[in-house]
Enzyme design. Structure first.
Site, PDB file in Angstrom:
ATOM      1  CG  ASP A 131      -2.073   0.897   1.157  1.00 54.32           C
ATOM      2  OD1 ASP A 131      -2.259   1.501   0.088  1.00 54.32           O
ATOM      3  OD2 ASP A 131      -2.798   1.025   2.145  1.00 54.32           O
TER       4      ASP A 131
ATOM      5  CG  ASP B 144      -3.994   1.422   6.107  1.00 53.08           C
ATOM      6  OD1 ASP B 144      -4.700   1.031   5.159  1.00 53.08           O
ATOM      7  OD2 ASP B 144      -3.565   2.590   6.203  1.00 53.08           O
TER       8      ASP B 144
END
Length: 954
Positions: free
Chosen positions: A363, A664
């Site tokens: 990410d 996340d």
């Protein structure tokens, strides 16, 4: 909400050993079940209100109900866990050998005290290994508990009308909790307000599909079947809402299930199973060879007891008694080292897989960047406005702030985050999404007060952010009427707009104006900014769906914010490239933003990387996707959904890649769980992401992933190092015994008691020190380990056979040199002969000294040990000196001479032994040089990019 399990549940004072029955009934007698009450009745039943409990009431309830903690799992008692160490296969073999030796001593006439000493010595080694294994297991368990406590377990609660972030253990019945997508529910709650709220009840029901939750009463007989309750251990998939806690800890549905799973046995990891198979094979081989030697000795006319003691020496020489303890120590050290590098490994399986990772799908926000968004530019009506200041402190200025008030006000209304002023040692911080926090800070810099604006326009409806829509909408009541505020991805938002506000006046969103917005967005994204669009529209009748609400919008402008890259990430990316690990950025951001950040940290260096959006992925079939991933160029996947991320991970795994995925958010959880290594963020990640992952980064930094990969490789290599050490050592013990048998020498060159002394002094402690060996300097310069590579590989076998052969030559040479130098015929030797006693002393000392040099030799696989520092592992040097010191005591101390039947060695003897040790170290250095020389052609002429994927693994 905090994570389920672990340390968060309810243990009632005064009810030790007896779990309370889960209930959904309010405290009042004869009250209806909580799911059948209206929202106002729920507040009344639990003596709370929409503003939540007061702190005083919460403290009183906490004293009554105790902390919101699950009962700790019942563990075996200390003595049972210690005795379990004696069930290891090697321990059982040695215990059987000790019992047989006791029997041999009892049957002898006259009895040989040496056999009694041998029996006790064998038991001593077994007990020592049991103590080491127990201490390491207990230490690793305590370490894991301590590390788990470092991961945040928090929930958002209303207390006296103020929204607070509290430890999940502080929840009490009557608390009003705030639910948002990505939260893990920390208690059983009755929903009183829901906005598109849906949860995943898989931990309770086994059904993974999200189920909608409502705030209205239901007629269900049980809370578990009702649509207005959420339960500990479940996760919020989408939407938001508020709920009143009615059960905590052991009284929750999850607490009931937790007690049922308490007795479930722990499964062994593949590495442990592989070692167990190896142990069975080695034990079987040892018993078989021992039996063969027993039969051979009987045929030569030796007595039954003498033949048995000889065979026992052969068997003990082949059993690596210290292997189980050494394996436990190495894994425990690896986990602790990873924790010091901010990587919490939840399962040993992750340690094993880390060493073979070939692709990292990372990410962007928070992992490559600092996750402290700061608005730096606002675009509205064709004008770009600068915003000064950094971080979450509302200190700075907004150029042309007056012209941006409506845009920033609408953006503020469409946020759930809260800006928290400094307190104690903490500075300004954000509770909630960091992007929303940046908007609040920018609004404050422009002279707006976010709290006041929200009070003046209360929210009466909401369509939460959805990763597919990439938008969030809220409905507010204002003096001018109800208004809808929308923020989200500019492309998605612009497609739903028909008008635009320019200098306070609305006009149709014509093609030129639309192109101007797109150009401004691309310019901001190209500078590495994350861009959000903001739009509004008045609403009459409340829209029922997001599609109805988010149509016919008026575009207000763009907000560009910067999340600066972490300074340590660039070097970590370079290390991954050297290690043959491919990095693929997978993000929901704009392609230009993603590419800008990727270039800053070094993920992208090519002039024209492959950039693929989620919409393009939708149009690809499996073959096209496989072809895309097969290309070894630099790849960026942008504007992707959770389904896209899952599909990419599955496609990479189908190609034989070992995939690590970072994430996340709640939308990252499916990919995290599907990956070989799911890596979640410990500081800013959602609870559901941390639950789905196998590794948690306590500092959220990509650099910690690289450090964990290096340590994961190191753990695996250290295990192989001490395997090479142990088995080469066993060959050196077995060789002189077999050589003497085939040469017709009537006595053993090494007694079983001597073998046990060697194993005690020169086996376990140096192997433990090798398990703590730091990573070699070139650990990240090698390609990933293939998943098909076994622990007991041909390379490992060749290495310990080579080292064992060199040691065996030296050991056999000193023994037969001493025997022949005496001039006594073989048949005339007795166990009390001084020449024989010195010969077996030389044999034992030769093994001990050569093992000291062997320990130095196996510290590196192919690098010269001199390049890492011959004495750079002080634990190993200390362990080696201990072994040599014990050998010296056995040679010179009269009491030990009687026990081991040894004789004092001269200085010249020690010099010869040291010379053999140096010869061993030199031979291994020559072997490593040859390995390095053969590896040079493989790297000469290679392209600048490191090998990746399956090619690297091969």
């Amino acid at each position: 909400m905090g994570r389920p399990g672990g340390h968060h549940g309810l243990s009632r004072p005064g009810r030790a050993g007896r779990a309370a029955k889960p209930t959904a009934t309010p405290p009042a007698d004869s009250a209806p079940p909580v799911q059948q009450l209206r929202a106002d009745e729920v507040f009344t039943a639990f003596a709370t209100s929409p503003r939540g409990l007061s702190e005083g009431a919460a403290d009183t309830l906490r004293e009554r109900y105790g902390p919101n903690e699950l009962p700790r799992p019942r563990r075996k008692g200390v003595w049972r866990r210690f005795l379990a160490q004696f069930t290891d296969l090697f321990a059982l073999v040695l215990i059987a050998a000790s019992a047989l030796t006791f029997l041999a001593y009892a049957l002898q006439d006259p009895r040989d005290v040496g056999n009694l000493q041998l029996a006790f010595a064998i038991l001593g080694v077994v007990v020592l290994n049991a103590v080491i294994g127990f201490v390491q297991e207990y230490s690793a368990e305590r370490t894991a508990e301590t590390l788990q406590a470092m991961v945040p377990h928090t929930c958002r609660v209303l207390r006296d009308g103020e929204r607070l972030e509290l430890p999940s253990g502080a929840l009490v019945p009557g608390d009003v909790v705030v639910l948002e997508a990505g939260d893990a529910v920390s208690a059983d709650c009755r929903v009183v307000e829901a906005h598109g709220l849906s949860v995943n009840n898989a931990p309770l029901t086994g059904e993974s599909a999200a189920v909608a939750r409502v705030g209205e009463p239901t007629a269900s007989d049980t809370a578990l079947d009702s649509r207005n309750c959420v339960f500990m251990g479940t996760t919020v998939v989408s939407g938001s809402g508020k709920a009143v806690v009615y059960a905590t800890g052991a009284t929750t549905e999850f607490g009931r299930i937790f007690r049922l799973t308490d007795q479930a046995p722990r499964q062994k990891t593949p590495l442990q199973r592989e070692v167990a198979v190896m142990a069975r094979r080695v034990a079987a081989l040892a018993v078989a060879i021992g039996a063969g030697m027993f039969a051979l000795r009987l045929q030569t006319g030796q007595s039954l007891v003498s033949a048995f003691v000889f065979a026992l020496g052969v068997m003990v020489a082949m059993v690596p008694e210290g292997l189980p303890a050494t394996l436990s120590v190495s894994l425990a050290i690896g986990v602790r080292r990873m924790a010091r590098r901010q990587a919490l490994v939840k399962r040993l399986l992750a340690v094993e897989a880390l060493g073979s990772t070939t692709v990292i799908c990372t990410d962007k926000t928070g992992t490559l960047t600092q996750a402290e968004m700061t608005v730096t530019r606002v675009w509205s009506g064709g004008i770009s406005h600068e915003v000064s200041g950094v971080g979450y402190a509302p200190v700075g200025e907004v150029s042309g702030a007056e012209e941006l008030r409506e845009l920033l006000r609408s953006a503020v209304l469409c946020t759930d985050a809260r800006l928290v002023p400094p307190s104690g040692s903490e500075g300004w911080r954000v509770l909630g999404d960091t992007t929303e926090g940046a908007i609040l800070v920018a609004a404050a810099k422009a002279g707006l007060h976010p709290g006041t604006e929200k009070e003046a326009a209360p929210r009466i409806g909401e369509f939460p952010f959805d990763p597919v829509r990439k938008l969030m909408s809220t409905v507010h009541r204002t003096p001018e009427g109800e208004v809808l505020c929308v923020k989200g991805a500019p492309q998605e938002l612009l497609a739903r707009c028909i008008r635009i506000r320019v200098h306070g006046a609305e006009q149709d969103l014509t093609a030129p104006l639309r192109d101007g917005v797109v150009g401004a967005n691309d310019t901001m994204a190209g500078k590495g900014l994350r861009v959000l669009g903001v739009a509004v529209r008045p609403v009459g009748e409340a829209p029922r769906t997001a599609e109805q609400a988010e149509a016919g919008l008026t575009f207000l402008g763009l907000i560009g914010m910067l999340d600066p890259p972490r300074p340590e990430v660039a070097e970590a990316v370079r290390a991954c490239r050297r290690a043959g690990i491919r990095i693929v950025m997978v993000t929901g951001d704009h392609p230009l933003t993603a590419e800008a950040i990727a270039r800053r940290v070094g993920i992208v260096t090519d002039p024209h990387p492959t950039v693929v959006t989620g919409s393009r992925l939708d149009g690809m079939d499996a073959a096209e996707l496989d072809g895309l991933l097969a290309e070894q160029g630099q790849l960026l996947l942008c504007r992707v959904s959770p389904e896209h991320k899952m599909r990419v991970v599955a496609a990479l795994q189908a190609r034989g890649e070992v995939v690590a995925v970072t994430g996340d958010g709640a939308n990252d959880a499916p990919a995290l769980k599907h990956a070989d290594i799911g890596v979640s963020m410990g500081a800013t990640g959602t609870d559901v992401a941390r639950e789905a992952s196998e590794m948690v980064l306590l500092d959220d930094s990509f650099a910690s992933i690289t450090a964990a990969v290096e340590l994961g490789r190191s753990v695996y290599r250290n295990i192989r190092k001490f395997l090479a050490y142990l088995f080469s050592h066993n060959i050196a013990e077995l060789a002189p015994i077999l050589a003497a048998a085939f040469a017709g020498f009537p006595l053993v060159p090494l007694t079983a008691v001597q073998i046990l002394a060697i194993d005690l002094g020169s086996d376990v402690l140096p192997a433990l020190a090798l398990g703590a060996e730091p990573p070699e300097p070139d650990t990240m310069d090698r390609p990933p380990r293939s998943r098909r590579e076994r622990l007991f590989s041909a390379e490992l076998v060749r290495r310990f056979l080579f080292l064992g052969a060199v040691q065996s030559i030296g050991v056999c040479a000193v023994f037969f040199w001493q025997i022949h130098a005496s001039g006594i015929p073989y048949a005339d030797f007795t166990s009390s002969d001084p020449a024989y006693r010195k010969a077996i002393t030389l044999t034992q000392a030769a093994i001990v000294v050569s093992q000291f040099f062997n320990a130095l030799a196996v510290r590196t696989d192919r690098q010269s040990v001199f390049s890492v520092g011959l004495f750079s592992n002080p634990r190993l040097i200390a362990a080696g000196c201990f072994g040599i010191g014990l050998m010296a005591a056995i040679s010179y101390v009269p009491l030990l001479q009687d026990v081991f039947n040894t004789a004092p060695l001269a200085a010249a003897d020690w010099a010869v032994l040291v010379a053999f040790g140096v010869l061993l170290l030199g031979a291994e250095e020559v072997r490593k040089w040859w390995v390095r020389r053969r590896a040079v052609p493989a790297t000469t002429g290679a392209p600048s990019g490191a090998p990746t994927g399956k090619e690297a693994a091969r």
